[in-house]
Design a protein around this motif. Structure first.
Motif, PDB file in Angstrom:
ATOM      1  N   VAL A 119       0.840  -1.199   0.000  1.00  0.00           N
ATOM      2  CA  VAL A 119       0.000   0.000   0.000  1.00  0.00           C
ATOM      3  C   VAL A 119       0.876   1.251   0.000  1.00  0.00           C
ATOM      4  CG1 VAL A 119      -1.576   1.393   1.404  1.00  0.00           C
ATOM      5  CG2 VAL A 119      -2.030  -1.040   1.057  1.00  0.00           C
ATOM      6  N   TYR A 120       1.885   1.268   0.869  1.00  0.00           N
ATOM      7  CA  TYR A 120       2.760   2.431   0.946  1.00  0.00           C
ATOM      8  C   TYR A 120       3.540   2.609  -0.356  1.00  0.00           C
ATOM      9  CZ  TYR A 120       5.399   6.036   3.371  1.00  0.00           C
ATOM     10  OH  TYR A 120       5.923   7.239   3.757  1.00  0.00           O
ATOM     11  N   HIS A 121       3.962   1.509  -0.930  1.00  0.00           N
ATOM     12  CA  HIS A 121       4.662   1.551  -2.214  1.00  0.00           C
ATOM     13  C   HIS A 121       3.788   2.199  -3.280  1.00  0.00           C
ATOM     14  CE1 HIS A 121       5.836  -0.127  -6.161  1.00  0.00           C
ATOM     15  NE2 HIS A 121       7.068  -0.114  -5.687  1.00  0.00           N
ATOM     16  N   TYR A 122       2.530   1.803  -3.336  1.00  0.00           N
ATOM     17  CA  TYR A 122       1.602   2.388  -4.309  1.00  0.00           C
ATOM     18  C   TYR A 122       1.460   3.887  -4.063  1.00  0.00           C
ATOM     19  CZ  TYR A 122      -2.628   3.297  -7.012  1.00  0.00           C
ATOM     20  OH  TYR A 122      -3.529   3.823  -7.909  1.00  0.00           O
ATOM     21  N   LEU A 123       1.190   4.260  -2.826  1.00  0.00           N
ATOM     22  CA  LEU A 123       1.007   5.673  -2.507  1.00  0.00           C
ATOM     23  C   LEU A 123       2.255   6.483  -2.839  1.00  0.00           C
ATOM     24  CD1 LEU A 123      -0.815   5.283   0.932  1.00  0.00           C
ATOM     25  CD2 LEU A 123      -1.825   6.230  -1.165  1.00  0.00           C
ATOM     26  N   LEU A 124       3.408   5.944  -2.518  1.00  0.00           N
ATOM     27  CA  LEU A 124       4.665   6.650  -2.731  1.00  0.00           C
ATOM     28  C   LEU A 124       4.967   6.859  -4.211  1.00  0.00           C
ATOM     29  CD1 LEU A 124       7.177   7.802  -1.220  1.00  0.00           C
ATOM     30  CD2 LEU A 124       8.233   5.565  -1.553  1.00  0.00           C
ATOM     31  N   THR A 125       4.769   5.811  -5.004  1.00  0.00           N
ATOM     32  CA  THR A 125       5.143   5.894  -6.413  1.00  0.00           C
ATOM     33  C   THR A 125       4.149   6.668  -7.259  1.00  0.00           C
ATOM     34  OG1 THR A 125       4.122   3.730  -6.840  1.00  0.00           O
ATOM     35  CG2 THR A 125       6.475   3.757  -6.355  1.00  0.00           C
ATOM     36  N   HIS A 126       2.944   6.884  -6.748  1.00  0.00           N
ATOM     37  CA  HIS A 126       1.944   7.604  -7.528  1.00  0.00           C
ATOM     38  C   HIS A 126       1.678   9.016  -7.017  1.00  0.00           C
ATOM     39  CE1 HIS A 126       1.120   3.395  -8.603  1.00  0.00           C
ATOM     40  NE2 HIS A 126       0.674   3.887  -9.739  1.00  0.00           N
TER      41      HIS A 126
ATOM     42  N   LYS B 175       3.515   2.933 -12.409  1.00  0.00           N
ATOM     43  CA  LYS B 175       4.756   3.698 -12.388  1.00  0.00           C
ATOM     44  C   LYS B 175       5.834   2.854 -11.714  1.00  0.00           C
ATOM     45  CE  LYS B 175       2.955   8.415 -12.287  1.00  0.00           C
ATOM     46  NZ  LYS B 175       2.980   9.692 -11.548  1.00  0.00           N
ATOM     47  N   LEU B 176       7.014   2.834 -12.287  1.00  0.00           N
ATOM     48  CA  LEU B 176       8.076   1.996 -11.777  1.00  0.00           C
ATOM     49  C   LEU B 176       9.165   2.789 -11.062  1.00  0.00           C
ATOM     50  CD1 LEU B 176       8.468  -0.440 -14.789  1.00  0.00           C
ATOM     51  CD2 LEU B 176       7.171  -0.781 -12.696  1.00  0.00           C
ATOM     52  N   THR B 177       9.093   4.107 -11.101  1.00  0.00           N
ATOM     53  CA  THR B 177      10.116   4.923 -10.475  1.00  0.00           C
ATOM     54  C   THR B 177       9.622   5.493  -9.158  1.00  0.00           C
ATOM     55  OG1 THR B 177       9.360   6.855 -11.700  1.00  0.00           O
ATOM     56  CG2 THR B 177      11.139   5.560 -12.675  1.00  0.00           C
ATOM     57  N   PHE B 178      10.524   5.556  -8.174  1.00  0.00           N
ATOM     58  CA  PHE B 178      10.179   6.139  -6.891  1.00  0.00           C
ATOM     59  C   PHE B 178      10.295   7.651  -6.962  1.00  0.00           C
ATOM     60  CE2 PHE B 178       9.568   2.472  -4.475  1.00  0.00           C
ATOM     61  CZ  PHE B 178      10.530   1.542  -4.797  1.00  0.00           C
ATOM     62  N   MET B 179       9.534   8.317  -6.101  1.00  0.00           N
ATOM     63  CA  MET B 179       9.679   9.753  -5.994  1.00  0.00           C
ATOM     64  C   MET B 179      10.961  10.047  -5.234  1.00  0.00           C
ATOM     65  SD  MET B 179       6.011  11.311  -6.072  1.00  0.00           S
ATOM     66  CE  MET B 179       6.786  12.765  -5.497  1.00  0.00           C
TER      67      MET B 179
END
Length: 328
Positions: A281-288, A311-315
């Motif tokens: 969940v956190y991964h989804y929120l972070l990357t979008h 999206k495959l890149t992190f912020m």
């Protein structure tokens, strides 16, 4: 009070008897973009720890699965979780309200279900003991068809940490429950003047700050190193007492936008390993998330955004300590 939890009351700007509206804030976070793929949150249960709920509200009643009273209202009767303050009803509506017969308002996840855990009384006051008991109750609760709590929303906070509450939160996270909380409304507009509210400040909690309609950090929204994301929190329309609708302001309103988002995200991610669900969940929120050009102490990783795109890149704007915790 050292061991009390509370919400900072917001002024009721306007009261409407009838409202037929799809709030613009749903499009600010792009919730409707994923309603089809996420099934509007169907199958997920959000526990709302707050002042209770208007159980007869036309835009909420069918989504209320169950509830329990941990407050001192109604002489502590556990079976009466009615809301006498309006705060909990407003928060619940942001998460899961729906239109009925052309009347009402849509929440972020209008097909998810709610477990109402009343931890604050009619004056908006509760205790760390009540919130700890409610978190434990949420972990153990099972619905009539085997449903379990997937998300906990806490639009409340206290000024000091509490180890028993923290332990319960950590246990909930290990069980796969995503915990969301408001950042608090003690901000002074200075991103380097930190304000902490618990449980939001804990690492295991997704701490949500508020932005206005121009996507600027709300002056009142707490600033600190553990802010995760922001969401709309000013002049938010939602459900209220006596089957009505009101506009309220506060990080209490921002947090349920994220809790409702999680109810949608859960239907778009891998869920085979429960202990990993908060991570995904956190991964989804972070990357979008949408990056905002303000201090990360005010906006964290940015504005919550929902999209079916991958999206495959992190912020690059994040709290390193928080990032390491969730991605260790």
């Amino acid at each position: 009070m050292k061991n009390s939890i509370h919400f900072k009351a917001s002024e009721v700007v306007s009261v409407l008897d009838t409202l037929t509206l799809t709030p613009g804030n749903l499009d600010v976070i792009k919730a409707r973009d994923v309603w089809e793929i996420s099934k509007q949150g169907e199958g997920n249960v959000v526990a709302v720890l707050d002042t209770g709920v208007d159980t007869d509200h036309q835009s909420l009643s069918r989504n209320i699965m169950d509830g329990y009273n941990f407050s001192d209202d109604d002489k502590g009767d556990p079976n009466i979780f009615e809301d006498y303050a309006g705060h909990g009803t407003h928060v619940a509506g942001i998460i899961a309200a729906y239109q009925d017969k052309g009347r009402g308002i849509y929440g972020v996840a209008p097909k998810c279900k709610l477990l109402i855990l009343k931890v604050m009384n009619r004056n908006g006051v509760g205790s760390y003991k009540s919130i700890t008991e409610a978190i434990n109750y949420a972990m153990d609760w099972t619905g009539p068809k085997g449903e379990k709590v997937n998300v906990i929303n806490m639009s409340l906070g206290g000024p000091t940490p509490n180890e028993e509450m923290h332990s319960a939160i950590k246990k909930a996270r290990r069980k796969g429950i995503t915990v969301v909380a408001a950042a608090g409304n003690e901000g002074d507009g200075n991103p380097n003047s930190f304000e902490r509210s618990y449980p939001g400040y804990y690492q295991e909690v997704i701490q949500v700050g508020s932005v206005n309609k121009e996507l600027q950090p709300s002056f009142f929204s707490n600033n600190n190193v553990n802010i995760d994301f922001v969401a709309p929190g000013e002049n938010v329309y939602s459900t209220h007492l006596d089957n009505k609708f009101v506009k309220l302001t506060g990080t209490s309103m921002a947090a349920p936008y994220v809790a409702g988002s999680v109810a949608l995200i859960l239907n778009m991610i891998e869920r085979e390993k429960p202990s990993m669900i908060p991570y995904f969940v956190y991964h989804y929120l972070l990357t979008h998330a949408r990056k905002l050009n303000y201090s990360i102490h005010s906006v964290g990783n940015g504005l919550v955004q929902l999209t079916s795109a991958n999206k495959l890149t992190f912020m690059t704007s994040y709290s390193p300590e928080k990032f390491a915790y969730f991605f260790k």
